[in-house]
Design a protein around this motif. Sequence first.
Motif, PDB file in Angstrom:
ATOM      1  N   ASP A   6      37.329  45.586  41.047  1.00  0.00           N
ATOM      2  CA  ASP A   6      37.441  44.304  41.765  1.00  0.00           C
ATOM      3  C   ASP A   6      38.703  44.338  42.601  1.00  0.00           C
ATOM      4  O   ASP A   6      39.810  44.446  42.071  1.00  0.00           O
ATOM      5  CB  ASP A   6      37.491  43.143  40.772  1.00  0.00           C
ATOM      6  CG  ASP A   6      36.106  42.849  40.193  1.00  0.00           C
ATOM      7  OD1 ASP A   6      35.417  43.799  39.801  1.00  0.00           O
ATOM      8  OD2 ASP A   6      35.723  41.664  40.147  1.00  0.00           O
ATOM      9  N   CYS A  11      38.528  40.526  35.059  1.00  0.00           N
ATOM     10  CA  CYS A  11      39.180  40.942  36.312  1.00  0.00           C
ATOM     11  C   CYS A  11      40.178  39.898  36.803  1.00  0.00           C
ATOM     12  O   CYS A  11      41.245  40.248  37.317  1.00  0.00           O
ATOM     13  CB  CYS A  11      38.126  41.219  37.375  1.00  0.00           C
ATOM     14  SG  CYS A  11      37.174  42.707  36.997  1.00  0.00           S
ATOM     15  N   CYS A  46      36.928  46.662  36.034  1.00  0.00           N
ATOM     16  CA  CYS A  46      36.185  45.575  35.377  1.00  0.00           C
ATOM     17  C   CYS A  46      35.831  45.951  33.940  1.00  0.00           C
ATOM     18  O   CYS A  46      35.390  47.078  33.676  1.00  0.00           O
ATOM     19  CB  CYS A  46      34.906  45.298  36.164  1.00  0.00           C
ATOM     20  SG  CYS A  46      33.956  43.917  35.501  1.00  0.00           S
ATOM     21  N   PRO A  47      36.004  45.004  32.981  1.00  0.00           N
ATOM     22  CA  PRO A  47      35.615  45.294  31.594  1.00  0.00           C
ATOM     23  C   PRO A  47      34.113  45.537  31.442  1.00  0.00           C
ATOM     24  O   PRO A  47      33.671  45.994  30.385  1.00  0.00           O
ATOM     25  CB  PRO A  47      36.062  44.039  30.833  1.00  0.00           C
ATOM     26  CG  PRO A  47      36.163  42.968  31.863  1.00  0.00           C
ATOM     27  CD  PRO A  47      36.569  43.666  33.133  1.00  0.00           C
TER      28      PRO A  47
HETATM   29 ZN   LIG Z   1      35.114  42.078  36.270  1.00  0.00          ZN
END
Ligand SMILES: [Zn+2]
Length: 286
Positions: free
Chosen positions: A81, A168, A238-239
């Motif tokens: 992101d 994010c 991003c996770p």
């Molecule tokens: Zn994310």
Amino acid sequence: MTDTTPGNPPPDAAERRAAKPLICYQVDQLPPSNLALYRQARQGMRKLAEITVAPREGGTFEVPAGSFFRIVSVEGSQVGDLNLWYAHDLRERFFSGKTRQLHATHVSTGDRLWSSLPGLRPMATITHDTLDWYGWDEDGAGVHDVIGTRCDPYTNYMLNGVDYHHCCHSNLTRALAAAADIPLTEAELHVHDVMNVFMCTGFTGDTHQYFMKASPVRPGDYIEFFAEIDLLGALSTCPGGDCGSSHSDDSTPCYPLQVEIYQPGAGALQGWSSPLRSGYSGTHGI
Ligand SMILES: [Zn+2]
């Protein structure tokens, strides 16, 4: 969910629906792109710096106007992101909505990332994209969207009732606070809607809902930008990892992303100048 109970259509419903679509902006009237010049300039460029953003974290980087930067997949399929600010004034930042209106829902080589009002100038031009082969798939999805916002702890709390600190939005907030030496509460207000680098998304055909699917990015893929103005960038890994299953949790495999900064050879940008902010008077009729 949208209440889909249909109302009574008026007698001329078909006629109203038959209005012809019109592209909103005459994009052929945009300031001309310097893509041919950038393509030439990237031939002789050399790497100045690189940073690695750890999984489920954020990192920042500075890119002087007239330089290139790449976001590179290095270990596994991972979405990033991206936030961009004018390095000398954080109030001027990437404007995903206008970029979407001027180009498309997903961006690739030749498209520009535009800044917020009242600046409205190109911040960066995409000069290379190893995923440009993807195009539009059978689900109507594409890569690198400027539709989604960013995963954030507030929406996650609303939906799941738990605190999660590596969305994010939080990764970008922590990274900006550290880079600009400002409090988290101030940094958070500068974090904005992102470019979803490597993310594969679209809208469902029946309900027009935003969907994601596993990113096609693989180690070695990259997207490259030319910095039109001095930039401060922030990138969150991003996770959601490849965003093929979930986001906003610790259950998905995540990988680092690398940011590389490149300087073109001397004299390679002959005739180019950094774009100025919008020429509109700013008086709004008063
Ligand atoms: Zn994310």
